[in-house]
Scaffold this active site. Structure first.
Site, PDB file in Angstrom:
ATOM      1  N   CYS A   2       0.823  -1.199   0.000  1.00 40.93           N
ATOM      2  CA  CYS A   2       0.000   0.000   0.000  1.00 40.93           C
ATOM      3  C   CYS A   2       0.866   1.263   0.000  1.00 40.93           C
ATOM      4  CB  CYS A   2      -0.951   0.087   1.180  1.00 40.93           C
ATOM      5  SG  CYS A   2      -2.057  -1.309   1.303  1.00 40.93           S
ATOM      6  N   ARG A  28       4.190  -0.184  -4.550  1.00 43.54           N
ATOM      7  CA  ARG A  28       3.859  -0.676  -3.217  1.00 43.54           C
ATOM      8  C   ARG A  28       2.559  -1.471  -3.200  1.00 43.54           C
ATOM      9  NH1 ARG A  28       6.757   1.567   0.838  1.00 43.54           N
ATOM     10  NH2 ARG A  28       5.139   0.970   2.291  1.00 43.54           N
ATOM     11  N   TRP A  75      -2.544  -2.868  -1.761  1.00 48.92           N
ATOM     12  CA  TRP A  75      -2.143  -4.277  -1.858  1.00 48.92           C
ATOM     13  C   TRP A  75      -3.013  -4.977  -0.830  1.00 48.92           C
ATOM     14  CZ3 TRP A  75      -0.136  -8.198   1.202  1.00 48.92           C
ATOM     15  CH2 TRP A  75       0.465  -9.267   0.536  1.00 48.92           C
ATOM     16  N   ASN A 101      -2.026   1.939   5.870  1.00 47.95           N
ATOM     17  CA  ASN A 101      -1.149   0.857   5.430  1.00 47.95           C
ATOM     18  C   ASN A 101      -0.821   0.047   6.688  1.00 47.95           C
ATOM     19  OD1 ASN A 101       2.383   0.855   4.561  1.00 47.95           O
ATOM     20  ND2 ASN A 101       0.923  -0.769   4.370  1.00 47.95           N
ATOM     21  N   GLY A 102      -1.015  -1.271   6.609  1.00 52.51           N
ATOM     22  CA  GLY A 102      -0.728  -2.106   7.768  1.00 52.51           C
ATOM     23  C   GLY A 102      -1.874  -3.062   8.032  1.00 52.51           C
ATOM     24  N   GLU A 479      18.555 -16.757  -6.923  1.00 55.24           N
ATOM     25  CA  GLU A 479      18.061 -15.434  -7.301  1.00 55.24           C
ATOM     26  C   GLU A 479      17.550 -15.444  -8.748  1.00 55.24           C
ATOM     27  OE1 GLU A 479      17.104 -12.964  -5.845  1.00 55.24           O
ATOM     28  OE2 GLU A 479      17.181 -11.290  -7.241  1.00 55.24           O
ATOM     29  N   LYS A 483      13.699 -14.433  -9.681  1.00 50.55           N
ATOM     30  CA  LYS A 483      13.357 -13.371 -10.633  1.00 50.55           C
ATOM     31  C   LYS A 483      12.367 -13.894 -11.672  1.00 50.55           C
ATOM     32  CE  LYS A 483      14.233 -10.396  -9.050  1.00 50.55           C
ATOM     33  NZ  LYS A 483      14.860 -10.288  -7.780  1.00 50.55           N
ATOM     34  N   GLU A 486       8.936 -14.507 -10.126  1.00 52.31           N
ATOM     35  CA  GLU A 486       8.254 -13.273  -9.737  1.00 52.31           C
ATOM     36  C   GLU A 486       7.609 -12.557 -10.907  1.00 52.31           C
ATOM     37  OE1 GLU A 486      11.563 -11.115  -7.721  1.00 52.31           O
ATOM     38  OE2 GLU A 486      10.027 -10.687  -6.236  1.00 52.31           O
ATOM     39  N   HIS A 502      19.099 -35.380  -5.959  1.00 50.40           N
ATOM     40  CA  HIS A 502      18.371 -36.003  -4.850  1.00 50.40           C
ATOM     41  C   HIS A 502      16.877 -35.720  -4.939  1.00 50.40           C
ATOM     42  CE1 HIS A 502      22.059 -37.206  -2.757  1.00 50.40           C
ATOM     43  NE2 HIS A 502      22.553 -36.060  -3.219  1.00 50.40           N
ATOM     44  N   LYS A 602       6.419  -4.128  -3.310  1.00 43.56           N
ATOM     45  CA  LYS A 602       7.852  -3.847  -3.159  1.00 43.56           C
ATOM     46  C   LYS A 602       8.340  -4.109  -1.739  1.00 43.56           C
ATOM     47  CE  LYS A 602      11.765  -2.241  -4.695  1.00 43.56           C
ATOM     48  NZ  LYS A 602      12.457  -3.182  -5.584  1.00 43.56           N
TER      49      LYS A 602
HETATM   50  C1  AGP Z   1      12.632  -9.270  -4.637  1.00 43.80           C
HETATM   51  O1  AGP Z   1      12.584  -9.222  -6.012  1.00 43.80           O
HETATM   52  C2  AGP Z   1      11.318  -9.374  -3.988  1.00 43.80           C
HETATM   53  N1  AGP Z   1      10.509  -8.258  -4.303  1.00 43.80           N
HETATM   54  C3  AGP Z   1      11.315  -9.776  -2.528  1.00 43.80           C
HETATM   55  O2  AGP Z   1      11.726 -11.098  -2.440  1.00 43.80           O
HETATM   56  C4  AGP Z   1      12.182  -8.913  -1.573  1.00 43.80           C
HETATM   57  O3  AGP Z   1      13.535  -9.158  -1.800  1.00 43.80           O
HETATM   58  C5  AGP Z   1      11.833  -9.258  -0.117  1.00 43.80           C
HETATM   59  O4  AGP Z   1      10.496  -8.959   0.100  1.00 43.80           O
HETATM   60  C6  AGP Z   1      12.710  -8.532   0.879  1.00 43.80           C
HETATM   61  O5  AGP Z   1      12.602  -7.148   0.731  1.00 43.80           O
HETATM   62  P1  AGP Z   1      13.575  -6.152   1.472  1.00 43.80           P
HETATM   63  O6  AGP Z   1      14.911  -6.305   0.878  1.00 43.80           O
HETATM   64  O7  AGP Z   1      12.985  -4.810   1.239  1.00 43.80           O
HETATM   65  O8  AGP Z   1      13.577  -6.541   2.930  1.00 43.80           O
END
Ligand code: AGP
Length: 607
Positions: A2, A28, A75, A101-102, A479, A483, A486, A502, A602
């Site tokens: 949010c 966000r 969100w 937000n929260g 990673e 990516k 995501e 395994h 984000k």
């Molecule tokens: C990364 O592409 C993601 N958006 C997500 O995994 C992110 O890295 C994770 O939420 C941690 O975020 P931060 O680094 O702001 O703590």
């Protein structure tokens, strides 16, 4: 999780600015959007589910009267994305407007209480209890500020709240506990927002609102107060170095692609961090009995790579813990001789903040590595390294990952140097290699982007892929898979190449894509064994290799090649780049918006 904005200005209509600010906060959350203004003693609102551009096309978010207003991009947590669940939320008389937000943990009990008093609710959200609580306070003769103070005594959970009402049409009242809010001021205009880019085109002077504080924004200025005892707070202005241009796409089709291209500069800027700050971080690690790396998602992959860097360069092997699991893993078995290194680009990830608070309560010291000045983690930390990525808008972390790695590399080198774990000649060689990384990453982008686009074009129809690596390249594989998952919504698993036989090898059949991260380090010959196992089962091999590695070229169906001259501890930095580009082009080839992947936000500010 949010995005919130509130603005009060002297002249002109505020809605177009709120709309643009919400666009800058869209990373966000983007399942619904809303704007409310006050004009001539009444509220004007437009809101609906959908992305900002779609809702704007339908409703024209700019067309609202008034010099004061609030906005929200959502969100969803409580209630599906819908018109009624969109913020702002209102009281029964449409006189109070609130964005939040929260998560309010006790909203059901409060809702029951308010319903029994005759309040009518429009939404399924937890937020809506707030304007109704304010409504009752105002009916009892309280000011908006007193009403918001009362609300903070009734709600439990985490929140950033921005409220306004028609009785006091010249002010916005804001408070927070656990969710971010920053305040800006330019001339007589006051801004409040979840994050700095919202008002960055107007000012880079910002003030922090801390947990347990309330602030009142008017044309005359901003008043801060502590909720605990009502004392005034004299808050300093912080000038941040980010520019409005950094938060624009700058000719790129997406922020993600722009941010991938900004990585060389981000590394170079992070390598210029003051040596005292790096040394202090190294000292904390050297003095600790045990060091725990805490992080989530991509930051967790930086932590995993960092663990390899520390083991190799300083002889220290930190424990790596998912922040969300920390409390349920350590069972109190940490103390004041330990150090927690919290790695979080946003500095606001609730899992990481909660874990760091827990460690602090048990006496541990906290070292924070974050990209955001003044973020929640910085206020918990004994020492903070501020990485120099500039604002990252794409939801999928790229350049912030890179600078986390660059910071960890520098701290690991400093620790190795200070403890004399490796001799100064080797340290100098490693430092030089680190210094060459901006150029190497730049060359990888220049030479591999077209290749990534072409390979994505070949493979975009494959629903599932494995990403494999050994040693530090396991983090690169994790990673790369994250990516792809995501933003292109492929099933993708990052695995240790050794572990792949395994279980995951059962997925492999003719033509199944397996991506190997294969730098020329001491894992190479064992990795070749894993490539052979996958080939024997018909896998299509895509490898990220050091240039001119003819053996691996021969074994691979597709290649990404990386220049020579990268020290093994830093290989993740150039080797992740083709995988970022590959994910980007997989997403765009499939018609997805990589900047706004579905269901993601984000910074994740819920547990
Ligand atoms: C990364 O592409 C993601 N958006 C997500 O995994 C992110 O890295 C994770 O939420 C941690 O975020 P931060 O680094 O702001 O703590």
């Amino acid at each position: 999780m949010c995005g919130i904005i509130g603005v009060i200005q002297e002249k002109g209509e505020v809605a177009p600015f709120i709309h643009q600010a919400l666009k800058r906060l869209e990373y966000r959350g983007y399942d619904s959007v809303g704007v409310t203004t006050i004009d001539m003693d009444r509220l004007y609102s437009k809101k609906d589910k959908g992305k900002i551009d779609d809702v704007h096309r339908k409703l024209n978010l700019d067309d609202l009267p008034g010099r004061i207003g609030i906005g929200h991009t959502r969100w969803a947590t409580h209630g599906i994305p819908s018109l009624f669940n969109s913020h702002p939320h209102f009281d029964c008389n449409n006189e109070v407007a609130v964005v939040h937000n929260g998560v309010i943990d006790n909203f059901l009990a409060l809702r029951e209480e308010l319903l029994s008093k005759g309040h009518k609710f429009d939404s399924e959200t937890d937020t809506e209890v707030i304007p109704h609580l304010i409504e009752d306070c105002i009916a009892d003769g309280m000011s908006l500020k007193e009403a918001v103070k009362y609300v903070t005594k009734r709600i439990e959970g985490t929140y950033a709240v921005v409220a306004m009402c028609i009785n006091e049409p010249d002010k916005i009242v804001v408070t927070r506990d656990g969710n971010p809010l920053v305040i800006g001021r330019k001339g007589s205009t006051s801004y409040v927002s979840s994050d700095i880019p919202a008002f960055l085109p107007m000012t880079n002077n910002m003030m922090l609102l801390l947990d347990g504080e309330i602030a009142t924004l008017t044309l005359d200025g901003i008043e801060f107060e502590k909720l605990s005892d009502g004392s005034q707070v004299n808050r300093k202005t912080i000038k941040i170095s980010w520019t409005a241009d950094q938060a624009q796409k700058g000719g790129f089709p997406h922020f993600m692609l722009k941010e991938i291209h900004e990585q060389p500069e981000a590394i170079a800027n992070t390598l210029r961090l003051p040596q005292e700050a790096i040394d202090k971080a190294a000292e904390l690690i050297l003095n600790a009995d045990k060091t725990y790396f805490l992080a989530m998602g991509t930051s967790g992959h930086a932590a995993l790579a960092g663990r390899h860097m520390f083991a190799s360069l300083s002889g220290i092997l930190p424990s790596l813990e998912l922040a969300s699991e920390f409390q349920d893993t350590v069972y109190g078995a940490i103390n004041d001789t330990d150090l927690v290194v919290a790695i979080t680009q946003s500095g606001e990830t609730t899992d990481t903040i909660v874990a760091a608070k827990y460690a602090k309560k048990l006496g541990s010291k906290i070292l924070a590595i974050t990209n955001v000045v003044g973020s929640s983690i910085t206020r918990l930390a004994d020492h903070t390294i501020i990485t120099q990525a500039g604002p990252e808008i794409g939801v999928a972390a790229t350049k912030t990952f890179m600078v986390q790695l660059a910071s960890l590399a520098q701290i690991a080198l400093a620790a190795g140097h200070r403890s004399s774990f490796i001799d100064s000649e080797i340290i100098s060689r490693k430092r030089e290699s680190l210094g060459r990384l901006p150029d190497i990453v730049s060359s990888v982008i220049a030479t591999q982007e077209a290749n990534a686009r072409r390979i994505a074009g070949e493979y975009y129809m494959h629903p599932s892929m494995l990403f494999l690596g050994r040693g530090i390249s396991m983090a690169t594989a994790y990673e790369g898979a994250l990516k792809l998952k995501e933003i292109a919504y492929n099933h993708a698993e990052g695995y240790s190449a050794g572990e792949s036989k395994h279980g995951p090898i059962a997925l492999v059949e003719d033509g199944y894509p397996v991506i190997f991260v294969a730098p020329n380090d001491n894992t190479r010959s064992r990795l070749i064994g894993n490539i052979m196992e996958m080939k024997a089962r018909g896998a299509s091999i895509i490898s990220v290799i050091e240039e001119e590695d003819t053996e691996l070229e021969f074994l691979s169906n597709e290649l990404f090649s990386i220049p020579h001259g990268v020290e093994p501890e830093f290989s993740i930095m150039p080797y992740i780049v083709p995988l970022q580009l590959f994910s980007y082009y997989m997403a765009t080839r499939k018609g997805y918006d990589p900047d706004k992947p579905r269901n993601l936000a984000k910074s994740v500010t819920v547990l």
